[in-house]
Scaffold this motif. Sequence first.
Motif, PDB file in Angstrom:
ATOM      1  N   ASP A 160     -40.714  24.708  -9.288  1.00  0.00           N
ATOM      2  CA  ASP A 160     -40.915  23.261  -9.217  1.00  0.00           C
ATOM      3  C   ASP A 160     -41.116  22.600 -10.574  1.00  0.00           C
ATOM      4  OD1 ASP A 160     -40.587  23.223  -6.453  1.00  0.00           O
ATOM      5  OD2 ASP A 160     -42.631  23.977  -6.181  1.00  0.00           O
ATOM      6  N   THR A 161     -40.696  23.243 -11.668  1.00  0.00           N
ATOM      7  CA  THR A 161     -40.852  22.626 -12.994  1.00  0.00           C
ATOM      8  C   THR A 161     -39.782  21.543 -13.197  1.00  0.00           C
ATOM      9  OG1 THR A 161     -39.381  24.265 -13.917  1.00  0.00           O
ATOM     10  CG2 THR A 161     -41.738  24.725 -14.072  1.00  0.00           C
ATOM     11  N   PRO A 162     -40.025  20.596 -14.128  1.00  0.00           N
ATOM     12  CA  PRO A 162     -39.014  19.563 -14.396  1.00  0.00           C
ATOM     13  C   PRO A 162     -37.676  20.182 -14.814  1.00  0.00           C
ATOM     14  CG  PRO A 162     -41.097  18.986 -15.450  1.00  0.00           C
ATOM     15  CD  PRO A 162     -41.277  20.350 -14.873  1.00  0.00           C
ATOM     16  N   GLU A 163     -37.712  21.282 -15.579  1.00  0.00           N
ATOM     17  CA  GLU A 163     -36.436  21.872 -16.004  1.00  0.00           C
ATOM     18  C   GLU A 163     -35.661  22.393 -14.792  1.00  0.00           C
ATOM     19  OE1 GLU A 163     -36.117  25.115 -18.916  1.00  0.00           O
ATOM     20  OE2 GLU A 163     -33.965  24.693 -18.816  1.00  0.00           O
ATOM     21  N   ALA A 164     -36.359  23.069 -13.875  1.00  0.00           N
ATOM     22  CA  ALA A 164     -35.681  23.579 -12.674  1.00  0.00           C
ATOM     23  C   ALA A 164     -35.112  22.417 -11.868  1.00  0.00           C
ATOM     24  CB  ALA A 164     -36.659  24.393 -11.828  1.00  0.00           C
ATOM     25  N   GLN A 165     -35.875  21.324 -11.785  1.00  0.00           N
ATOM     26  CA  GLN A 165     -35.385  20.180 -11.011  1.00  0.00           C
ATOM     27  C   GLN A 165     -34.164  19.543 -11.671  1.00  0.00           C
ATOM     28  OE1 GLN A 165     -38.997  17.962 -10.721  1.00  0.00           O
ATOM     29  NE2 GLN A 165     -39.817  19.299  -9.122  1.00  0.00           N
ATOM     30  N   ALA A 166     -34.196  19.460 -13.007  1.00  0.00           N
ATOM     31  CA  ALA A 166     -33.055  18.860 -13.712  1.00  0.00           C
ATOM     32  C   ALA A 166     -31.809  19.728 -13.531  1.00  0.00           C
ATOM     33  CB  ALA A 166     -33.392  18.705 -15.195  1.00  0.00           C
ATOM     34  N   LEU A 167     -31.975  21.040 -13.614  1.00  0.00           N
ATOM     35  CA  LEU A 167     -30.829  21.933 -13.417  1.00  0.00           C
ATOM     36  C   LEU A 167     -30.281  21.773 -12.009  1.00  0.00           C
ATOM     37  CD1 LEU A 167     -32.014  25.192 -15.225  1.00  0.00           C
ATOM     38  CD2 LEU A 167     -30.124  23.719 -15.893  1.00  0.00           C
ATOM     39  N   SER A 168     -31.172  21.674 -11.026  1.00  0.00           N
ATOM     40  CA  SER A 168     -30.731  21.520  -9.630  1.00  0.00           C
ATOM     41  C   SER A 168     -29.911  20.246  -9.467  1.00  0.00           C
ATOM     42  CB  SER A 168     -31.926  21.437  -8.677  1.00  0.00           C
ATOM     43  OG  SER A 168     -32.587  22.657  -8.652  1.00  0.00           O
ATOM     44  N   ARG A 169     -30.391  19.149 -10.079  1.00  0.00           N
ATOM     45  CA  ARG A 169     -29.666  17.873  -9.931  1.00  0.00           C
ATOM     46  C   ARG A 169     -28.261  17.994 -10.538  1.00  0.00           C
ATOM     47  NH1 ARG A 169     -34.528  15.546 -11.080  1.00  0.00           N
ATOM     48  NH2 ARG A 169     -34.012  15.317 -13.279  1.00  0.00           N
ATOM     49  N   ARG A 170     -28.181  18.637 -11.692  1.00  0.00           N
ATOM     50  CA  ARG A 170     -26.865  18.770 -12.339  1.00  0.00           C
ATOM     51  C   ARG A 170     -25.946  19.621 -11.484  1.00  0.00           C
ATOM     52  NH1 ARG A 170     -29.478  18.874 -17.760  1.00  0.00           N
ATOM     53  NH2 ARG A 170     -29.224  16.711 -18.381  1.00  0.00           N
ATOM     54  N   PHE A 171     -26.547  20.628 -10.911  1.00  0.00           N
ATOM     55  CA  PHE A 171     -25.781  21.544 -10.092  1.00  0.00           C
ATOM     56  C   PHE A 171     -25.236  20.834  -8.833  1.00  0.00           C
ATOM     57  CE2 PHE A 171     -25.478  25.272  -7.364  1.00  0.00           C
ATOM     58  CZ  PHE A 171     -24.498  25.884  -8.117  1.00  0.00           C
ATOM     59  N   ILE A 172     -26.071  19.976  -8.254  1.00  0.00           N
ATOM     60  CA  ILE A 172     -25.627  19.201  -7.079  1.00  0.00           C
ATOM     61  C   ILE A 172     -24.444  18.309  -7.479  1.00  0.00           C
ATOM     62  CG2 ILE A 172     -26.312  17.298  -5.542  1.00  0.00           C
ATOM     63  CD1 ILE A 172     -29.153  18.589  -5.542  1.00  0.00           C
ATOM     64  N   ASP A 173     -24.532  17.679  -8.657  1.00  0.00           N
ATOM     65  CA  ASP A 173     -23.428  16.819  -9.120  1.00  0.00           C
ATOM     66  C   ASP A 173     -22.153  17.638  -9.321  1.00  0.00           C
ATOM     67  OD1 ASP A 173     -25.007  14.603  -9.108  1.00  0.00           O
ATOM     68  OD2 ASP A 173     -25.386  14.572 -11.266  1.00  0.00           O
ATOM     69  N   ARG A 205     -19.185  12.556 -13.074  1.00  0.00           N
ATOM     70  CA  ARG A 205     -20.575  13.062 -13.123  1.00  0.00           C
ATOM     71  C   ARG A 205     -20.587  14.585 -13.104  1.00  0.00           C
ATOM     72  NH1 ARG A 205     -22.383   9.072  -9.798  1.00  0.00           N
ATOM     73  NH2 ARG A 205     -22.450  10.354  -7.928  1.00  0.00           N
ATOM     74  N   GLY A 206     -19.681  15.140 -12.279  1.00  0.00           N
ATOM     75  CA  GLY A 206     -19.614  16.603 -12.153  1.00  0.00           C
ATOM     76  C   GLY A 206     -19.179  17.271 -13.445  1.00  0.00           C
ATOM     77  N   VAL A 207     -18.190  16.669 -14.117  1.00  0.00           N
ATOM     78  CA  VAL A 207     -17.694  17.256 -15.367  1.00  0.00           C
ATOM     79  C   VAL A 207     -18.809  17.219 -16.428  1.00  0.00           C
ATOM     80  CG1 VAL A 207     -16.039  16.916 -17.244  1.00  0.00           C
ATOM     81  CG2 VAL A 207     -15.282  16.736 -14.876  1.00  0.00           C
ATOM     82  N   ARG A 208     -19.555  16.119 -16.451  1.00  0.00           N
ATOM     83  CA  ARG A 208     -20.675  16.029 -17.408  1.00  0.00           C
ATOM     84  C   ARG A 208     -21.758  17.055 -17.067  1.00  0.00           C
ATOM     85  NH1 ARG A 208     -21.544   9.598 -18.284  1.00  0.00           N
ATOM     86  NH2 ARG A 208     -19.839   9.369 -19.738  1.00  0.00           N
ATOM     87  N   ALA A 209     -22.020  17.181 -15.775  1.00  0.00           N
ATOM     88  CA  ALA A 209     -23.050  18.135 -15.353  1.00  0.00           C
ATOM     89  C   ALA A 209     -22.643  19.556 -15.755  1.00  0.00           C
ATOM     90  CB  ALA A 209     -23.246  18.055 -13.835  1.00  0.00           C
ATOM     91  N   ARG A 210     -21.362  19.844 -15.576  1.00  0.00           N
ATOM     92  CA  ARG A 210     -20.881  21.185 -15.957  1.00  0.00           C
ATOM     93  C   ARG A 210     -21.138  21.443 -17.442  1.00  0.00           C
ATOM     94  NH1 ARG A 210     -16.755  25.202 -16.042  1.00  0.00           N
ATOM     95  NH2 ARG A 210     -15.652  25.124 -18.007  1.00  0.00           N
ATOM     96  N   ARG A 211     -20.816  20.461 -18.274  1.00  0.00           N
ATOM     97  CA  ARG A 211     -21.003  20.631 -19.718  1.00  0.00           C
ATOM     98  C   ARG A 211     -22.480  20.900 -20.041  1.00  0.00           C
ATOM     99  NH1 ARG A 211     -17.894  22.816 -22.270  1.00  0.00           N
ATOM    100  NH2 ARG A 211     -19.725  23.869 -23.010  1.00  0.00           N
ATOM    101  N   ALA A 212     -23.343  20.084 -19.396  1.00  0.00           N
ATOM    102  CA  ALA A 212     -24.778  20.228 -19.679  1.00  0.00           C
ATOM    103  C   ALA A 212     -25.286  21.591 -19.195  1.00  0.00           C
ATOM    104  CB  ALA A 212     -25.549  19.106 -18.997  1.00  0.00           C
ATOM    105  N   LEU A 213     -24.811  22.026 -18.035  1.00  0.00           N
ATOM    106  CA  LEU A 213     -25.261  23.330 -17.510  1.00  0.00           C
ATOM    107  C   LEU A 213     -24.802  24.456 -18.428  1.00  0.00           C
ATOM    108  CD1 LEU A 213     -24.576  22.835 -13.684  1.00  0.00           C
ATOM    109  CD2 LEU A 213     -26.806  23.266 -14.732  1.00  0.00           C
ATOM    110  N   LEU A 214     -23.512  24.405 -18.811  1.00  0.00           N
ATOM    111  CA  LEU A 214     -22.999  25.482 -19.667  1.00  0.00           C
ATOM    112  C   LEU A 214     -23.766  25.526 -20.992  1.00  0.00           C
ATOM    113  CD1 LEU A 214     -19.132  25.326 -19.092  1.00  0.00           C
ATOM    114  CD2 LEU A 214     -20.762  26.966 -18.162  1.00  0.00           C
ATOM    115  N   ASP A 215     -24.051  24.343 -21.547  1.00  0.00           N
ATOM    116  CA  ASP A 215     -24.805  24.312 -22.808  1.00  0.00           C
ATOM    117  C   ASP A 215     -26.175  24.962 -22.625  1.00  0.00           C
ATOM    118  OD1 ASP A 215     -22.740  23.063 -24.029  1.00  0.00           O
ATOM    119  OD2 ASP A 215     -23.632  21.058 -24.029  1.00  0.00           O
TER     120      ASP A 215
END
Length: 442
Positions: A163-176, A196-206
Amino acid sequence: MPPASDLDHIPHLPTQPLVGHTLLSLKDFLGFARRNTQAFGEVYRIKMMGRWRISFTSADAAEYILMDPDHIFSAKQGWHDSLGTLFSGGLMLRDHDDHRQHRRIMQAAFRKPAMDSYLALMAPELDRMMAGWPVSRRLSFYPAIKDLTLRLGAHVFMGLPADTPEAQALSRRFIDEIAAAITVIRKPLPLTKYRRGVRARRALLDRFHALVETRRQGDGADFFSQMCRATDDEGRHWSDAEIAEHFNFLMMAAHDTTASGLSSMLAALTDFPDWQDRLRAEVDALGAGPMTPALLEAMPQTEMVFKEALRLVPPVALIPRVALRDFDWNGIRIPAGHPVSANITMVMRSPEHFTDPDRFDPERFSDNRAEDRNHRFAWMPFGGGAHKCIGLHFSMMQVKCFTRALLSRYRVTRDDNAPVRWKRLPIPQPKGGLPVILHPRP
Ligand code: HEM
């Protein structure tokens, strides 16, 4: 793309103007597949999203396509339209020798010691999360289980507290990212889900990329750490960029399929309370200690129910490939370059292999009936051949932990009496979200 006239000899039902069969198939996937099979038998074509696709509905054909004895089928091209851009580099987007090499490395993250460590991470966390679910009032199960599996994923897959903010942010990106993979507009235009999905992918990979080095040096028990350290028998490992791509794909492959499978299982347990009682008795017989590999073995009825849920509502309804060379199936020439698919939904509804195939009947998987062994590809929700789901045992483990955490605490009923209707494509989800009520056990 080869000309559609190549396919004139393959039968099809009348198309609707502009949309072909897309709406018919999206509206009633199973009914439409049945109409085709009744009209034409095991091979026919449908026009979906502007492209003709050749569908194979028999277990023999599924075996031929997925075992690929002539090395002519490409999974990479088969999945390209839906997953190619956002999940490139994943195992399903690789073919033949290249795929084999990468899969050997990933296998290390699924060996017994790694699996035992996932179990140790997963079971207590699942238990803790489910203890917090609302009781004695309406709970929309499908969104709740999606949320739970994502948060659990942060813990088991990434080694982050759920339930940390980082886990929540990753989850949101993953949903996108996943939302983009199943959207119709597939160009990153402003304000679209795809962008949104393409941006989320970039952020996740980074983010994954930045974590590799520390995880490789550490001794983390989570999936990502195991993948950072994974090597094949000859000591080959992935580059940092490959780890990030594989992990991104793995999270996607694991998430929606599991949420869908758990939803169809829960729908069945509320439709058939006698089976819910049987599983509760099985769970109670495990006693009160922590979950162990031995206890997983002591849950055969849970396994039968999950198998039956996946047979009736397979999370991956059909498996796409593209033939790289012409081939012949029972006298029908199938030209190279067109999408083909093994329609596993229809295979698993075949009366040739399963008695009364539309009936929910988990006993068909019992040792004395073993209907799934009537044909090597009769029961195939996890596919087969070189690309067979690498997460099958992980998925069974998660379902057993979930069943124990749920049924040791609650009796579950439905909040409506209507039969569950499924939106089957791209991954089945219950229309209306599957409202249930959890009743605390005395
Ligand atoms: C009920 C749950 C699941 C179902 C029904 C399912 C189904 C499938 C199917 C049908 C395939 C084969 C696709 C093809 O041949 O083109 C597949 C592949 C794959 N699955 Fe699953 N899956 C599930 C859960 C999981 C989980 C939990 C993980 C990871 C922990 C996972 C990871 C993968 C991966 C990495 C592949 C690609 C394998 C390859 O190409 O070699 N799956 N899955």
